[in-house]
Design an enzyme around this catalytic site. Structure first.
Site, short mmCIF file in Angstrom:
data_model
loop_
_atom_site.label_atom_id
_atom_site.label_comp_id
_atom_site.label_asym_id
_atom_site.label_seq_id
_atom_site.Cartn_x
_atom_site.Cartn_y
_atom_site.Cartn_z
N HIS A 17 69.99 59.99 82.13
CA HIS A 17 68.84 60.76 81.64
C HIS A 17 69.01 62.19 82.16
O HIS A 17 69.61 62.40 83.21
CB HIS A 17 67.60 60.10 82.23
CG HIS A 17 66.30 60.66 81.80
ND1 HIS A 17 65.77 61.81 82.33
CD2 HIS A 17 65.37 60.21 80.90
CE1 HIS A 17 64.58 62.04 81.78
NE2 HIS A 17 64.33 61.10 80.91
N ASP A 34 69.09 55.80 90.10
CA ASP A 34 67.89 56.09 89.34
C ASP A 34 67.36 54.76 88.80
O ASP A 34 67.97 54.16 87.91
CB ASP A 34 68.27 57.07 88.21
CG ASP A 34 67.14 57.30 87.22
OD1 ASP A 34 66.12 56.59 87.28
OD2 ASP A 34 67.29 58.21 86.38
N GLN A 38 64.36 52.85 84.86
CA GLN A 38 64.35 51.84 83.79
C GLN A 38 64.67 50.43 84.28
O GLN A 38 64.58 49.48 83.51
CB GLN A 38 65.35 52.23 82.69
CG GLN A 38 65.00 53.51 81.97
CD GLN A 38 63.73 53.42 81.13
OE1 GLN A 38 63.26 52.33 80.79
NE2 GLN A 38 63.16 54.56 80.79
N LYS A 97 56.20 53.35 84.62
CA LYS A 97 57.02 52.42 83.83
C LYS A 97 56.83 50.99 84.32
O LYS A 97 57.44 50.06 83.82
CB LYS A 97 58.49 52.83 83.93
CG LYS A 97 58.71 54.29 83.52
CD LYS A 97 60.04 54.51 82.88
CE LYS A 97 60.42 55.97 82.82
NZ LYS A 97 60.08 56.58 81.53
N CYS A 104 65.93 62.15 75.97
CA CYS A 104 66.31 62.91 77.17
C CYS A 104 67.68 62.43 77.68
O CYS A 104 67.91 62.36 78.90
CB CYS A 104 65.27 62.80 78.28
SG CYS A 104 63.64 63.35 77.79
N1 C6P Z 1 62.44 58.23 80.65
C1 C6P Z 1 62.04 57.62 78.35
O1 C6P Z 1 61.37 57.61 77.33
P1 C6P Z 1 59.81 60.54 85.05
O2 C6P Z 1 59.53 61.35 83.82
O3 C6P Z 1 60.08 61.42 86.24
O4 C6P Z 1 58.81 59.47 85.31
O5 C6P Z 1 61.17 59.75 84.72
C2 C6P Z 1 62.32 60.43 84.33
C3 C6P Z 1 63.40 59.46 84.01
C4 C6P Z 1 64.51 59.41 84.82
N2 C6P Z 1 65.50 58.52 84.62
C5 C6P Z 1 65.44 57.63 83.62
C6 C6P Z 1 66.54 56.64 83.45
C7 C6P Z 1 64.35 57.64 82.73
O6 C6P Z 1 64.30 56.77 81.74
C8 C6P Z 1 63.31 58.59 82.92
C9 C6P Z 1 62.16 58.67 81.97
C10 C6P Z 1 61.43 58.17 79.63
O7 C6P Z 1 63.18 57.17 78.38
C11 C6P Z 1 60.72 59.47 79.39
S1 C6P Z 1 61.83 60.79 79.04
#
Ligand code: C6P
Length: 404
Positions: free
Chosen positions: A121, A198, A201, A224, A362
């Site tokens: 991401h 990370d 997910q 999430k 993203c």
């Molecule tokens: N992905 C998606 O629709 P935040 O925004 O900080 O809570 O998470 C960012 C982020 C970082 N790493 C991974 C693997 C992610 O999937 C995400 C967030 C969402 O896939 C929103 S872009």
């Protein structure tokens, strides 16, 4: 016993309609829905004990502080961290990654290598690029294959004594691939590199054990995992967190301040400047408790049933391509219909009450790898049903008919 009808009753939003149709919520990888048990905790906080923490001698402040610190212990236990002070409250995964990247500015040297995977991401790419700009370190990429898996022999070849950091997601948000992080961590440690995983997910589906993984940093977002937005956590090994400088300066992160010199507070407060999202932290703990009452093995096995059921039906639609066919996958399906823009498919599905995400998610490098502008992504949670998948399949067929 897993009773889907009972579980769905916990989520008030699931009984609403969208565009006159029952909501089918398949955008869980973007954000999950919130059960009444967590909503109640949020309402209770603002109704009964809203106060700033760690500051007041009054009862409300102490109650809020106790609940906030209890939540930290819940998260510690869930991730099996050795110490509660290894859990840093953040505003989300992005914040946790930036905190670590900033800390390494004073540790990395020009010519050091940092490895990132092709499946990341943007949150796990851009902060490291910025770190490279600040330090002169090199960003190297572990490549992926057509199935959406990392090419592990290439990872092995990239590792060297110059490798100082490795960053990989546990699960890809765009494709659902579960990465072999146990192997990656082990091999990275053999050359003395630190590893950040990370977990944005993975944590909705998998219960990671940070000690068994021996991971240096692990980050996640509450929203999430049935919790609120604007809340997350960073796990860091005590030794690393002691070594890294604070990310932000301000109230609560200090031991003593004079105009000549400031000394910093002990962990975890050193990394928690300013008034935090107190209610968010408490609700994050409640969300983890909620998911644990269902059980992560139960969640993963039910979601896998949904994944297999949906994949089989999607494969039968002519002109539909699924991106990401790794053997190890969470319940995420990215796909496109030949000659049809994903945005158009998403718009028609929305008219039918079905929420999916469309676009690059993203994760533009993954889209570039497949030479596509984006995909339609359906991501399932434990409160979804096969009937909802049937509605998705009908919707996709309708979209195909209307748009081709
Ligand atoms: N992905 C998606 O629709 P935040 O925004 O900080 O809570 O998470 C960012 C982020 C970082 N790493 C991974 C693997 C992610 O999937 C995400 C967030 C969402 O896939 C929103 S872009």
């Amino acid at each position: 016993m897993f009773n889907i009808n009972e579980i769905r009753k916990d989520f008030p939003i699931l009984s609403r309609t969208v565009n006159g149709k029952p909501l089918v919520y398949f955008d869980n990888a973007a954000t999950s829905q919130t059960p009444q048990q967590v909503i109640d905790v949020i309402v209770d906080y603002y109704s009964n004990y809203n106060a700033n923490i760690h500051r007041g001698v009054h009862s409300l402040s102490q109650e809020a502080t106790d609940k906030y610190e209890q939540a930290r212990h819940t998260i510690q236990k869930h991730f099996n961290a050795k110490h509660a002070h290894e859990i840093i409250f953040t505003s989300g995964t992005t914040h946790g990654i930036n905190l670590v990247a900033n800390g390494f500015s004073s540790i990395l040297k020009a010519g050091d290598d940092i490895l990132v995977s092709a499946l990341e991401h943007h949150s796990n790419i851009v902060p490291w690029q910025m770190l490279c700009e600040r330090t002169g370190a090199n960003l190297k990429v572990i490549p992926m294959n057509q199935e959406g898996e990392l090419v592990i022999p290439e990872f092995d070849a990239l590792l060297s004594k110059n490798t100082k950091l490795v960053f990989v997601n546990h699960v890809s948000n765009a494709l659902g691939t579960i990465n072999p992080i146990e192997y990656i961590i082990k091999q990275a440690h053999l050359v003395g590199a630190a590893v950040l995983i990370d977990g944005a997910q993975s944590t909705p589906h998998i219960k990671p054990d940070v000690q068994a993984l021996d991971v240096d940093f692990y980050v996640a977002s509450a929203h999430k995992m049935c919790g609120p937005t604007g809340q997350g956590m960073l796990y860091g090994k005590e030794s690393w967190l002691k070594k890294l400088p604070p990310y932000q300066g301000g109230g609560e992160m200090i031991a003593e301040v004079t105009f000549e010199k400031t000394t910093y507070a002990e962990l975890p407060h050193k990394f928690e400047a300013g008034t935090p999202n107190i209610c968010g932290g408490i609700a994050f703990g409640a969300a983890i408790d909620y998911m644990n009452t269902i059980g992560f093995d139960t969640i993963a096995s039910y979601e896998n049933e949904l994944l297999v059921y949906a994949t089989k039906q999607l494969q039968n639609i002519e002109g539909l391509t699924i991106y990401g066919t790794s053997k190890q996958k969470t319940s995420v399906i990215s796909f496109n219909l030949d000659g049809i823009h994903p945005y158009d498919v998403g718009t028609i599905l929305d008219k039918l009450g079905i929420a999916v995400r469309t676009g690059h998610h993203c994760a533009q490098p993954i889209m570039d790898f497949y030479s596509i502008p984006g995909t339609v992504r359906a991501s399932f949670a434990f409160y979804n049903t096969k009937e909802e998948i049937d509605a998705l399949i009908t919707g996709i067929k309708k979209a195909k008919m209307m748009l081709s």
